[in-house]
Design a protein around this motif. Structure first.
Motif, PDB file in Angstrom:
ATOM      1  N   PRO A   1       0.809  -1.234   0.000  1.00  0.00           N
ATOM      2  CA  PRO A   1       0.000   0.000   0.000  1.00  0.00           C
ATOM      3  C   PRO A   1       0.838   1.278   0.000  1.00  0.00           C
ATOM      4  N   TRP A   2       2.006   1.262   0.585  1.00  0.00           N
ATOM      5  CA  TRP A   2       2.847   2.467   0.619  1.00  0.00           C
ATOM      6  C   TRP A   2       3.608   2.686  -0.689  1.00  0.00           C
ATOM      7  N   ASP A   3       3.415   1.788  -1.656  1.00  0.00           N
ATOM      8  CA  ASP A   3       4.042   1.946  -2.971  1.00  0.00           C
ATOM      9  C   ASP A   3       3.115   2.611  -3.989  1.00  0.00           C
ATOM     10  N   ILE A   4       1.855   2.852  -3.601  1.00  0.00           N
ATOM     11  CA  ILE A   4       0.868   3.299  -4.589  1.00  0.00           C
ATOM     12  C   ILE A   4       0.724   4.830  -4.598  1.00  0.00           C
ATOM     13  N   ASP A   5       0.066   5.308  -5.656  1.00  0.00           N
ATOM     14  CA  ASP A   5      -0.213   6.737  -5.792  1.00  0.00           C
ATOM     15  C   ASP A   5      -1.721   6.985  -5.672  1.00  0.00           C
ATOM     16  N   LEU A   6      -2.168   8.178  -6.008  1.00  0.00           N
ATOM     17  CA  LEU A   6      -3.589   8.535  -5.902  1.00  0.00           C
ATOM     18  C   LEU A   6      -4.495   7.717  -6.814  1.00  0.00           C
ATOM     19  N   TRP A   7      -3.939   7.101  -7.836  1.00  0.00           N
ATOM     20  CA  TRP A   7      -4.710   6.328  -8.796  1.00  0.00           C
ATOM     21  C   TRP A   7      -4.697   4.845  -8.465  1.00  0.00           C
ATOM     22  N   MET A   8      -4.268   4.508  -7.233  1.00  0.00           N
ATOM     23  CA  MET A   8      -4.289   3.135  -6.731  1.00  0.00           C
ATOM     24  C   MET A   8      -3.471   2.181  -7.607  1.00  0.00           C
ATOM     25  N   GLU A   9      -2.277   2.629  -7.965  1.00  0.00           N
ATOM     26  CA  GLU A   9      -1.353   1.796  -8.715  1.00  0.00           C
ATOM     27  C   GLU A   9       0.067   2.122  -8.269  1.00  0.00           C
ATOM     28  N   LEU A  10       1.001   1.263  -8.634  1.00  0.00           N
ATOM     29  CA  LEU A  10       2.399   1.490  -8.293  1.00  0.00           C
ATOM     30  C   LEU A  10       2.835   2.855  -8.814  1.00  0.00           C
ATOM     31  N   ASN A  11       3.311   3.695  -7.918  1.00  0.00           N
ATOM     32  CA  ASN A  11       3.737   5.052  -8.257  1.00  0.00           C
ATOM     33  C   ASN A  11       4.927   5.008  -9.210  1.00  0.00           C
ATOM     34  N   ASN A  12       4.918   5.882 -10.202  1.00  0.00           N
ATOM     35  CA  ASN A  12       5.991   5.864 -11.202  1.00  0.00           C
ATOM     36  C   ASN A  12       7.362   6.151 -10.586  1.00  0.00           C
ATOM     37  N   GLY A  13       7.436   7.054  -9.623  1.00  0.00           N
ATOM     38  CA  GLY A  13       8.707   7.323  -8.960  1.00  0.00           C
ATOM     39  C   GLY A  13       9.139   6.161  -8.076  1.00  0.00           C
ATOM     40  N   ARG A  14       8.175   5.536  -7.422  1.00  0.00           N
ATOM     41  CA  ARG A  14       8.476   4.386  -6.574  1.00  0.00           C
ATOM     42  C   ARG A  14       9.016   3.236  -7.423  1.00  0.00           C
ATOM     43  N   THR A  15       8.519   3.122  -8.654  1.00  0.00           N
ATOM     44  CA  THR A  15       9.015   2.095  -9.568  1.00  0.00           C
ATOM     45  C   THR A  15      10.529   2.206  -9.708  1.00  0.00           C
ATOM     46  N   LEU A  16      11.018   3.436  -9.902  1.00  0.00           N
ATOM     47  CA  LEU A  16      12.464   3.632 -10.051  1.00  0.00           C
ATOM     48  C   LEU A  16      13.211   3.214  -8.795  1.00  0.00           C
ATOM     49  N   THR A  17      12.642   3.497  -7.623  1.00  0.00           N
ATOM     50  CA  THR A  17      13.264   3.087  -6.365  1.00  0.00           C
ATOM     51  C   THR A  17      13.257   1.570  -6.232  1.00  0.00           C
ATOM     52  N   LEU A  18      12.146   0.938  -6.593  1.00  0.00           N
ATOM     53  CA  LEU A  18      12.061  -0.517  -6.478  1.00  0.00           C
ATOM     54  C   LEU A  18      13.029  -1.219  -7.422  1.00  0.00           C
TER      55      LEU A  18
ATOM     56  N   ARG B   1       1.781  -1.121 -18.351  1.00  0.00           N
ATOM     57  CA  ARG B   1       0.699  -1.786 -17.622  1.00  0.00           C
ATOM     58  C   ARG B   1       0.752  -1.373 -16.157  1.00  0.00           C
ATOM     59  N   ARG B   2      -0.418  -1.316 -15.534  1.00  0.00           N
ATOM     60  CA  ARG B   2      -0.499  -0.943 -14.124  1.00  0.00           C
ATOM     61  C   ARG B   2      -0.144  -2.121 -13.225  1.00  0.00           C
ATOM     62  N   ILE B   3       0.470  -1.785 -12.106  1.00  0.00           N
ATOM     63  CA  ILE B   3       0.667  -2.738 -11.013  1.00  0.00           C
ATOM     64  C   ILE B   3      -0.207  -2.232  -9.873  1.00  0.00           C
ATOM     65  N   ARG B   4      -1.129  -3.065  -9.423  1.00  0.00           N
ATOM     66  CA  ARG B   4      -2.108  -2.684  -8.405  1.00  0.00           C
ATOM     67  C   ARG B   4      -1.640  -3.086  -7.003  1.00  0.00           C
ATOM     68  N   PRO B   5      -2.257  -2.499  -5.950  1.00  0.00           N
ATOM     69  CA  PRO B   5      -1.889  -2.859  -4.583  1.00  0.00           C
ATOM     70  C   PRO B   5      -2.009  -4.366  -4.336  1.00  0.00           C
ATOM     71  N   MET B   6      -1.023  -4.895  -3.642  1.00  0.00           N
ATOM     72  CA  MET B   6      -0.923  -6.305  -3.259  1.00  0.00           C
ATOM     73  C   MET B   6      -0.645  -7.227  -4.445  1.00  0.00           C
ATOM     74  N   GLU B   7      -0.440  -6.664  -5.619  1.00  0.00           N
ATOM     75  CA  GLU B   7      -0.119  -7.485  -6.788  1.00  0.00           C
ATOM     76  C   GLU B   7       1.338  -7.936  -6.707  1.00  0.00           C
ATOM     77  N   ARG B   8       1.561  -9.191  -7.037  1.00  0.00           N
ATOM     78  CA  ARG B   8       2.917  -9.732  -7.078  1.00  0.00           C
ATOM     79  C   ARG B   8       3.510  -9.475  -8.465  1.00  0.00           C
ATOM     80  N   PHE B   9       4.812  -9.221  -8.482  1.00  0.00           N
ATOM     81  CA  PHE B   9       5.491  -8.968  -9.747  1.00  0.00           C
ATOM     82  C   PHE B   9       6.937  -9.402  -9.637  1.00  0.00           C
TER      83      PHE B   9
END
Length: 186
Positions: A34-51, A87-95
């Protein structure tokens, strides 16, 4: 906040993983918390770079880079990145994150990373330009490669990577703005 606990987990998990050759692929598995998501309930684009660090740093460990850095008291820096989101990555989705060294030139290493959904779809891809730094600036990648146990001969960069390098070389730096327009408030 930087995912230090997650990175520590990855480094512990892969501490005894077999070494990778320069063309090897490191694969790691993650969850969109949940702390990886943005206002649109998906993996935040900036967080993606951190991950992506969760794949890139263990890749460096398995390829022998972290040992070479420590032995020579070198550091790392990111000198550029190009990202493609599809493609979107949603909360609790495994990747899964796939990380590989695409190659190097006289100054930089190029790391190709991608995030894949469990369905097999690629959600996004990033191409990183990175450098190893020492007391006198950037350490030439062939020298770093030798310290990692390779002969220093770079693999041939994929055509698309070389095209990005060439295109980025034509990008103005610093960015070019019309100062008169800025003075008027944009």
């Amino acid at each position: 906040m930087y995912p230090i606990v997650r990175l520590t987990k990855e480094l512990i998990k892969y501490r005894n993983a077999p070494p990778l050759k320069p063309d090897g692929v490191h694969v790691s598995h993650h969850i969109c918390w949940p702390w990886d998501i943005d206002l649109w309930m998906e993996l935040n684009n900036g967080r993606t770079l951190t991950l992506y660090d969760l794949g890139r740093i263990p890749l460096g460990h398995r390829a022998g880079l972290l040992t070479a850095l420590k032995r020579n008291r070198w550091g790392l820096t990111v000198a550029g990145v190009s990202v493609r989101y599809r493609r979107r990555i949603r909360p609790m989705e495994r990747f899964e994150i796939r990380s590989r060294l695409a190659g190097w030139d006289t100054r930089f290493f190029y790391i190709d990373q991608s995030i894949w959904k469990r369905s097999g779809e690629c959600a996004n891809q990033a191409l990183y330009r990175t450098a190893v730094t020492g007391a006198s600036g950037i350490v030439p990648p062939p020298e770093v490669a030798v310290e990692m146990g390779y002969d220093g001969t770079p693999p041939r960069l994929p055509e698309w990577v070389q095209a990005w390098i060439d295109a980025d070389a034509n990008r103005p730096w610093p960015p070019d703005y019309d100062e008169a327009e800025l003075a008027k408030g944009g």
